[in-house]
Design an enzyme around this catalytic site. Structure first.
Site, PDB file in Angstrom:
ATOM      1  N   GLU A 160       0.799  -1.240   0.000  1.00 22.72           N
ATOM      2  CA  GLU A 160       0.000   0.000   0.000  1.00 22.72           C
ATOM      3  C   GLU A 160       0.829   1.287   0.000  1.00 22.72           C
ATOM      4  OE1 GLU A 160      -2.695  -0.411   3.315  1.00 22.72           O
ATOM      5  OE2 GLU A 160      -3.723  -2.115   2.411  1.00 22.72           O
ATOM      6  N   GLU A 265      -6.224 -10.637  -1.244  1.00 25.01           N
ATOM      7  CA  GLU A 265      -7.023 -10.443  -0.018  1.00 25.01           C
ATOM      8  C   GLU A 265      -8.504 -10.388  -0.380  1.00 25.01           C
ATOM      9  OE1 GLU A 265      -5.583  -7.134   2.307  1.00 25.01           O
ATOM     10  OE2 GLU A 265      -3.490  -7.608   1.871  1.00 25.01           O
TER      11      GLU A 265
HETATM   12  C1  XIL Z   1      -6.325  -6.199   8.328  1.00 23.85           C
HETATM   13  C2  XIL Z   1      -6.617  -7.370   9.260  1.00 23.85           C
HETATM   14  O1  XIL Z   1      -7.513  -8.241   8.610  1.00 23.85           O
HETATM   15  C3  XIL Z   1      -7.190  -6.882  10.560  1.00 23.85           C
HETATM   16  O2  XIL Z   1      -7.305  -7.948  11.488  1.00 23.85           O
HETATM   17  C4  XIL Z   1      -6.320  -5.776  11.154  1.00 23.85           C
HETATM   18  O3  XIL Z   1      -6.951  -5.246  12.294  1.00 23.85           O
HETATM   19  C5  XIL Z   1      -6.082  -4.680  10.140  1.00 23.85           C
HETATM   20  O4  XIL Z   1      -5.534  -5.225   8.964  1.00 23.85           O
HETATM   21  N1  XIL Z   1      -4.974  -4.559   3.699  1.00 23.85           N
HETATM   22  C6  XIL Z   1      -3.984  -5.392   4.156  1.00 23.85           C
HETATM   23  C7  XIL Z   1      -4.255  -6.264   5.315  1.00 23.85           C
HETATM   24  O5  XIL Z   1      -2.918  -5.479   3.536  1.00 23.85           O
HETATM   25  O6  XIL Z   1      -3.101  -6.506   6.085  1.00 23.85           O
HETATM   26  C8  XIL Z   1      -5.348  -5.720   6.190  1.00 23.85           C
HETATM   27  O7  XIL Z   1      -5.634  -6.680   7.195  1.00 23.85           O
HETATM   28  C9  XIL Z   1      -6.580  -5.397   5.370  1.00 23.85           C
HETATM   29  C10 XIL Z   1      -6.267  -4.360   4.324  1.00 23.85           C
END
Ligand code: XIL
Length: 371
Positions: A160, A265
């Site tokens: 990101e 994701e």
């Molecule tokens: C999220 C997790 O799922 C949560 O448990 C945590 O509180 C915050 O992060 N993008 C990403 C992930 O790259 O690491 C994130 O995961 C969601 C958005």
């Protein structure tokens, strides 16, 4: 006597009926088709894993994960806040357990993530000197990537780093280390982990402007003679609004640069949202309409979700020569981070399995593509 016989017959009938109906109502883990097997020749199928799952607290869950997935990404435990809580203290316990879990169940691990502006250790906030940020950045990448070389399959080296307009996010790394920090991160990761695949990962990077920024990053890394193996499109989308055309265009454009394309994701959220994307720092205030499906998902939404997943997997299959992995952000709806973000305490339904690991219509549609 009469009464007893009556009780006997009704309970026997009930038992018989239950034996007949139950297998259909709730399929056991073994009778549900396996996603990883169905798509074995096409791409890897992954999930993120939380602490309870890595700890194998529930044997049924472990069995379910091992049957459905052949790739996994730690949901949190490899983020720097957890792995590197103090300047000179690392805590590798859970990450080591994850590696052992992967080995035991034949699941390839994608390390997530070496460089990210979020979930940073608290001590970072107190650092004002660029030199100290550089020391943290260098030591962290070398130590972590080095430790897991040969143990994880791949790393999300940088996560990101882009704004929506394609410019670089003003993170602590950009501010203190300058524009080259991303290339530098990949160079350090490559030195520490020469055999591990190295990826750039982001959300909304299927959108044209952000995609252009992402392409610049990939080109810049390659121009410096540094290795980047793939790009991750997180895929946090919204039901009925999945940007199929942008996704397809992105697969083609990224693959043309010679990198693997992954959906890292994946979840399709069904609840009201007034913004797109997955900036964990962004939140919404709750109102009376923000949690509408506490008692179940209306059929129309369920069908739309199924159609969205079906069309997504059709697209992934069409480009299976370019798409190497599809990872869901959670095993089932109950695990999903979308129950807690961007509003806490909602009931969301973004995945293929319900809260009891039962397949949803979306799962049936996805599996049917391989029948
Ligand atoms: C999220 C997790 O799922 C949560 O448990 C945590 O509180 C915050 O992060 N993008 C990403 C992930 O790259 O690491 C994130 O995961 C969601 C958005």
């Amino acid at each position: 006597m009469q009464l007893n016989r009556h009780v006997f017959t009704t309970s026997t009938a009930a038992l018989l009926l239950a034996t007949l109906i139950l297998p259909f109502k709730s399929a056991s883990a073994q009778t549900i088709p396996s996603l990883k097997d169905a798509f074995r020749k096409d791409f890897g199928i992954g999930t993120c894993l939380n602490n309870a799952q890595i700890d194998e607290r529930d044997p049924k869950t472990t069995e379910f994960i091992a049957r459905q997935f052949n790739m996994a990404t730690p949901e949190n435990i490899m983020k720097s806040a957890l792995l590197h809580p103090k300047w000179d203290t690392y805590n590798f316990e859970m990450a080591d357990k994850l590696v052992a879990f992967g080995k035991k169940h034949n699941i390839k691990i994608n390390g997530h993530t070496l460089v990210w502006h979020s979930q940073l250790p608290p001590f970072i906030r107190g650092i004002k000197s660029p030199d100290s940020i550089r020391t943290f950045f260098t030591d962290h990448i070398k130590t972590v990537a080095g430790r897991y070389e040969g143990k994880v399959f791949s790393w999300d080296v940088v996560n990101e780093a882009l704004n929506e307009d394609g410019s670089l996010r003003k993170s602590v790394f950009l501010q203190h280390l300058g524009d080259d920090y991303i290339t530098e991160a990949f160079r350090l990761a490559q030195q520490a982990a020469p055999k591990t695949e190295l990826y750039y990962n982001d959300y909304n990077n299927e959108q044209p402007k952000k995609r252009a920024g992402c392409i610049d990053i990939i080109k810049k890394i390659k121009a410096a003679g540094v290795r980047i193996d793939g790009v991750g499109i997180q895929g946090h989308w919204h039901v009925g609004k999945v940007p199929f055309a942008d996704i397809e265009e992105s697969i083609l454009q990224y693959a043309a640069l010679g990198v693997k394309v992954m959906f890292t994701e994946l979840d399709i959220e069904v609840l009201p949202r007034n913004f797109q994307g997955a900036d964990v720092g962004q939140r919404m205030t709750a109102n009376e309409q923000s949690n509408p499906y506490v008692n179940g998902l209306p059929d129309a939404v369920q069908q739309q979700l199924a159609a969205d997943y079906e069309n997504l997997f059709k697209l992934f299959l069409k480009h299976k020569d370019k798409v190497t992995r599809v990872t869901f952000w959670g095993v089932n709806d109950g695990d999903s981070w979308l129950n807690g973000w961007p509003i806490r305490g909602r009931t969301n339904y973004p995945l293929l399995f319900d809260r009891n690991n039962q397949p949803k219509p979306a799962f049936e549609k996805v599996i049917a593509l391989k029948k």
